[in-house]
Design a protein around this motif. Structure first.
Motif, mmCIF file in Angstrom:
data_model
loop_
_atom_site.group_PDB
_atom_site.id
_atom_site.type_symbol
_atom_site.label_atom_id
_atom_site.label_comp_id
_atom_site.label_asym_id
_atom_site.label_seq_id
_atom_site.Cartn_x
_atom_site.Cartn_y
_atom_site.Cartn_z
ATOM 1 N N HIS A 28 0.826 -1.221 0.000
ATOM 2 C CA HIS A 28 0.000 0.000 0.000
ATOM 3 C C HIS A 28 0.858 1.269 0.000
ATOM 4 O O HIS A 28 0.411 2.319 -0.451
ATOM 5 C CB HIS A 28 -0.934 0.019 1.210
ATOM 6 N N ASN A 38 3.055 16.726 -4.800
ATOM 7 C CA ASN A 38 3.131 16.716 -3.343
ATOM 8 C C ASN A 38 4.281 15.856 -2.826
ATOM 9 O O ASN A 38 4.799 16.102 -1.738
ATOM 10 C CB ASN A 38 1.814 16.173 -2.757
ATOM 11 N N GLN A 127 -1.414 11.640 15.241
ATOM 12 C CA GLN A 127 -1.184 12.421 14.011
ATOM 13 C C GLN A 127 -1.501 11.588 12.776
ATOM 14 O O GLN A 127 -2.031 12.105 11.785
ATOM 15 C CB GLN A 127 0.266 12.908 13.957
ATOM 16 N N MET A 131 -4.539 12.324 10.079
ATOM 17 C CA MET A 131 -4.264 12.374 8.644
ATOM 18 C C MET A 131 -5.264 11.487 7.884
ATOM 19 O O MET A 131 -5.810 11.889 6.849
ATOM 20 C CB MET A 131 -2.838 11.888 8.412
ATOM 21 N N GLU A 132 -5.476 10.294 8.424
ATOM 22 C CA GLU A 132 -6.452 9.378 7.805
ATOM 23 C C GLU A 132 -7.824 10.041 7.723
ATOM 24 O O GLU A 132 -8.508 9.943 6.715
ATOM 25 C CB GLU A 132 -6.582 8.100 8.641
ATOM 26 N N MET A 134 -8.520 13.072 7.525
ATOM 27 C CA MET A 134 -8.548 14.184 6.566
ATOM 28 C C MET A 134 -8.569 13.660 5.139
ATOM 29 O O MET A 134 -8.472 14.438 4.193
ATOM 30 C CB MET A 134 -7.296 15.045 6.743
ATOM 31 N N GLY A 135 -8.610 12.346 4.999
ATOM 32 C CA GLY A 135 -8.608 11.761 3.657
ATOM 33 C C GLY A 135 -7.221 11.682 3.057
ATOM 34 O O GLY A 135 -7.071 11.616 1.837
ATOM 35 N N VAL A 136 -6.207 11.733 3.906
ATOM 36 C CA VAL A 136 -4.821 11.633 3.426
ATOM 37 C C VAL A 136 -4.267 10.300 3.914
ATOM 38 O O VAL A 136 -4.264 10.034 5.114
ATOM 39 C CB VAL A 136 -3.966 12.796 3.978
ATOM 40 N N ASP A 137 -3.802 9.487 2.983
ATOM 41 C CA ASP A 137 -3.294 8.171 3.346
ATOM 42 C C ASP A 137 -1.890 8.317 3.954
ATOM 43 O O ASP A 137 -0.953 8.713 3.241
ATOM 44 C CB ASP A 137 -3.251 7.290 2.088
ATOM 45 N N PRO A 138 -1.717 8.010 5.244
ATOM 46 C CA PRO A 138 -0.382 8.178 5.841
ATOM 47 C C PRO A 138 0.672 7.268 5.225
ATOM 48 O O PRO A 138 1.856 7.591 5.257
ATOM 49 C CB PRO A 138 -0.595 7.845 7.326
ATOM 50 N N LEU A 139 0.228 6.157 4.626
ATOM 51 C CA LEU A 139 1.212 5.267 3.993
ATOM 52 C C LEU A 139 1.848 5.954 2.785
ATOM 53 O O LEU A 139 3.032 5.768 2.510
ATOM 54 C CB LEU A 139 0.557 3.956 3.559
ATOM 55 N N ARG A 141 1.772 9.388 2.332
ATOM 56 C CA ARG A 141 2.262 10.717 2.716
ATOM 57 C C ARG A 141 3.473 10.636 3.655
ATOM 58 O O ARG A 141 4.412 11.408 3.536
ATOM 59 C CB ARG A 141 1.118 11.460 3.407
ATOM 60 N N GLN B 70 -12.299 4.133 10.714
ATOM 61 C CA GLN B 70 -10.967 3.744 11.217
ATOM 62 C C GLN B 70 -11.031 2.394 11.925
ATOM 63 O O GLN B 70 -10.010 1.735 12.091
ATOM 64 C CB GLN B 70 -10.437 4.809 12.175
ATOM 65 N N ARG B 90 -10.226 0.836 0.056
ATOM 66 C CA ARG B 90 -9.289 1.814 0.611
ATOM 67 C C ARG B 90 -9.402 3.200 -0.051
ATOM 68 O O ARG B 90 -9.527 4.216 0.624
ATOM 69 C CB ARG B 90 -7.875 1.244 0.422
ATOM 70 N N TYR B 94 -10.913 6.782 1.600
ATOM 71 C CA TYR B 94 -10.203 8.058 1.711
ATOM 72 C C TYR B 94 -10.966 9.182 1.002
ATOM 73 O O TYR B 94 -10.962 10.323 1.456
ATOM 74 C CB TYR B 94 -8.769 7.928 1.180
ATOM 75 N N ARG B 97 -13.707 10.225 3.304
ATOM 76 C CA ARG B 97 -13.213 10.994 4.454
ATOM 77 C C ARG B 97 -12.893 12.440 4.105
ATOM 78 O O ARG B 97 -12.779 13.274 4.993
ATOM 79 C CB ARG B 97 -11.957 10.318 5.016
ATOM 80 N N GLU B 98 -12.733 12.723 2.804
ATOM 81 C CA GLU B 98 -12.478 14.114 2.418
ATOM 82 C C GLU B 98 -13.675 14.991 2.744
ATOM 83 O O GLU B 98 -13.558 16.205 2.840
ATOM 84 C CB GLU B 98 -12.147 14.200 0.922
ATOM 85 N N MET B 100 -15.393 14.514 5.494
ATOM 86 C CA MET B 100 -15.549 14.434 6.954
ATOM 87 C C MET B 100 -14.439 15.226 7.627
ATOM 88 O O MET B 100 -13.386 15.460 7.054
ATOM 89 C CB MET B 100 -15.358 12.987 7.442
ATOM 90 N N ALA B 108 -4.047 16.363 18.026
ATOM 91 C CA ALA B 108 -3.333 15.639 16.957
ATOM 92 C C ALA B 108 -2.762 16.581 15.896
ATOM 93 O O ALA B 108 -2.805 16.295 14.706
ATOM 94 C CB ALA B 108 -4.243 14.584 16.312
ATOM 95 N N PHE B 110 0.164 18.349 13.717
ATOM 96 C CA PHE B 110 1.447 17.854 13.222
ATOM 97 C C PHE B 110 2.552 18.651 13.904
ATOM 98 O O PHE B 110 2.617 19.879 13.762
ATOM 99 C CB PHE B 110 1.532 17.969 11.706
ATOM 100 N N HIS B 126 -5.642 18.788 -0.644
ATOM 101 C CA HIS B 126 -6.844 18.449 -1.414
ATOM 102 C C HIS B 126 -7.285 19.492 -2.434
ATOM 103 O O HIS B 126 -8.217 19.256 -3.189
ATOM 104 C CB HIS B 126 -8.011 18.187 -0.456
#
Lengths: 260, 282
Positions: A28, A38, A127, A131-132, A134-139, A141, B70, B90, B94, B97-98, B100, B108, B110, B126
């Motif tokens: 993944h 990005n 964190q 990220m998850e 927010m719809g951002v895949d940490p794997l 990113r 999750q 998957r 994602y 979730r954009e 949400m 949390a 960064f 995004h």
């Protein structure tokens, strides 16, 4: 006895599950359409923290190991009147073995442990979860740039290690112990093959870089999100990476340099 | 006296499918051997503020994570805006979730980037908005939570309450359809809490969002909620409008809402007899 077998079975199942998880994790992280817009700044940032910040330890270690090789090599070879071959000995030892292996071990201790601790802490402080959400895949990113950075940095670090080591060997052999400089370089040039020695050394370092970084990022991502969990994961990274480097070195050496 | 229609009008039990942004049906979830939810049904009405309440350790945060995909339920379905969130692939997950946003209990943020960059993060990832527009949006969001002046601070320089307010600004940066708030009022001083209470209500109404709020601050949460869901012992023990629950709720519900020490909800975690435990010596 039955209890022992049960525990053995449970541990085996656990190990297989971890292996499966790490495989999926890798899949993944790396498989997908690359996002250069990005991804490139993230990769450059990681190349700096994984590669550039490892330079000091690599250069200093390379220098001293080269100097020790020069000194030891001279003491042995001088008994046979072959001290002129010191350049050849230092170069082959570094390029074939010590360059990739010691760089791999240092890389695991310096960059690998830092990667595990960083990702583990990101997990513990939610964190990665945020990220998850927010719809951002940490794997993609967080993990992918670190994996690529390790893969790219490691061979460069190994080359630098070997180059500095050869220079250290020359300092001791030529400048200190008086070996003729022409013989030092000429013997090295005639005996070191680019394809057989240098290329195989680079391939080794690529494999070590990939495995060490994979272990480091997976241990961080899979760690228990507590201070103790991160500590255990960091220890595992250094131990597993070191064992993997030494074990794989034997396998790769057998494949590359043994004429079956 | 509140009629049962009051509860129904809040869109809880018999509301139409299209009125619910989140529909949970027959959902069970366990961690190891511990059953957290046992066959529960919950409706989160679209465009409303819904508070999830209950004693500590009943799985309120877990419920938010289940809605966000999750965690996966053991049984049952969780439909979020018409999609079965636990069955999504998957990539689809994602994408879902954009739309949400989730405000985490810890904030949390960064830790390697400053407040401004934290709030700008979802916009940069995004959208392809120009930098000056991103700047304006970030400053507007930070102004809303009262932290425009803190834009250059690093997360390590913020207090717990400030961290959560920055996290709120980041959560609403993209204007999500569904916002999940996990303890947004914890650690806030009275002024900040009052502003946040109003802000959550205002955002919900102005942007047409659906808000799910997990909070122990009963009076604040009830004051802005259209709908309340109270969970205890893995079950939903009460659902309806705040007014309905206050007047018609069960003894369990009333004990929780009024914060009474004695009642059906025990204060102590299940244990052996106190006296026996002390005298046993081990």
């Amino acid at each position: 006895m039955l209890d022992y077998i049960r525990k053995l079975g449970a541990n085996t199942m656990h190990s297989i599950a971890v292996l499966g998880r790490s495989g999926l994790f890798l899949w993944h992280s790396l498989v997908g359409i690359p996002d250069f817009r990005n991804g490139m700044p993230l990769l450059i940032k990681q190349l700096y923290s994984v590669g550039v910040l490892s330079l000091v330890i690599i250069i200093v270690s390379g220098l001293f190991i080269g100097m020790v090789l020069g000194l030891q090599g001279y003491n042995i070879l001088v008994d046979y009147g072959s001290e002129q071959a010191i350049g050849q000995m230092v170069a082959l030892t570094l390029v074939r073995e010590l360059g990739p292996v010691v760089t791999g071990l240092l890389f695991a201790g310096r960059a690998g442990s830092a990667l595990t601790a960083e990702i583990g802490l990101m997990k513990a402080t939610e964190q990665l979860s945020s990220m998850e959400m927010m719809g951002v895949d940490p794997l993609r990113r967080i993990i992918a740039p670190r994996l690529w950075a390790g893969f790219i940095s490691m061979p460069i670090l190994a080359i630098i290690f070997s180059a500095v080591g050869i220079w250290g060997g020359m300092l001791v052999g030529v400048d200190w112990l008086g070996v003729y400089e022409g013989s030092f370089w000429a013997n090295m040039q005639s005996s070191v093959s680019f394809e057989k020695d240098i290329l195989n050394g680079i391939i080794k370092s690529l494999v070590f870089g990939f495995v060490c970084t994979w272990i480091a990022v997976f241990q961080g991502y899979d760690s228990v999100p507590t201070s103790e969990g991160i500590s255990v994961a960091t220890t595992k990274t250094v131990v597993y990476s070191s064992l993997a480097v030494l074990g794989l070195d034997f396998v790769l050496t057998a494949v590359m340099f043994t004429a079956f | 006296m509140v009629s049962n229609n009051d509860a129904l009008n809040s869109g809880v039990s018999n509301s139409g499918v299209s009125n619910s942004y989140v529909e949970i049906r027959g959902m069970s979830f366990s961690r190891g051997d511990r059953l957290i939810f046992n066959d529960i049904d919950i409706d989160i009405p679209r465009g409303k503020v819904t508070s999830i309440m209950g004693p500590s350790g009943t799985g309120k945060t877990t419920l938010l994570r289940l809605i966000g995909g999750q965690l996966k339920p053991r049984d049952g379905t969780i439909i979020v805006d018409g999609q079965n969130i636990s069955r999504l692939k998957r990539k689809q997950l994602y994408l879902a979730r954009e739309r949400m946003g989730m405000l985490f209990q810890s904030g949390a943020l960064f830790s390697d980037i400053n407040v401004f960059e934290n709030v700008a993060f979802p916009l940069r990832v995004h959208t392809r908005l120009p930098e000056d527009m991103i700047r304006d949006i970030v400053l507007m969001k930070l102004q809303a939570v009262g932290l425009r002046g803190a834009r250059d601070l690093m997360p390590s320089e913020l207090s717990g309450g400030m961290t959560r307010r920055v996290a709120l600004a980041r959560t609403i940066a993209l204007g999500p359809d569904l916002v999940l708030y996990d303890e947004p009022f914890a650690g806030q001083d009275p002024i900040a809490m009052g502003v946040l209470v109003q802000l959550i209500r205002l955002l919900n109404d102005a942007l047409g969002m659906t808000s799910v709020l997990v909070s122990h601050d009963v009076s604040e949460a009830l004051s802005i909620s259209d709908n309340v869901c109270i969970i205890a012992d893995g079950k939903v023990i009460g659902q309806g409008s705040p007014k309905y629950l206050k007047e018609q709720g069960s003894a369990l519900v009333k004990q929780f809402l009024q914060g009474l020490p004695d009642g059906p909800v025990p204060f102590h975690y299940p244990a052996t007899d106190y006296k026996t435990d002390l005298l046993s010596g081990n």
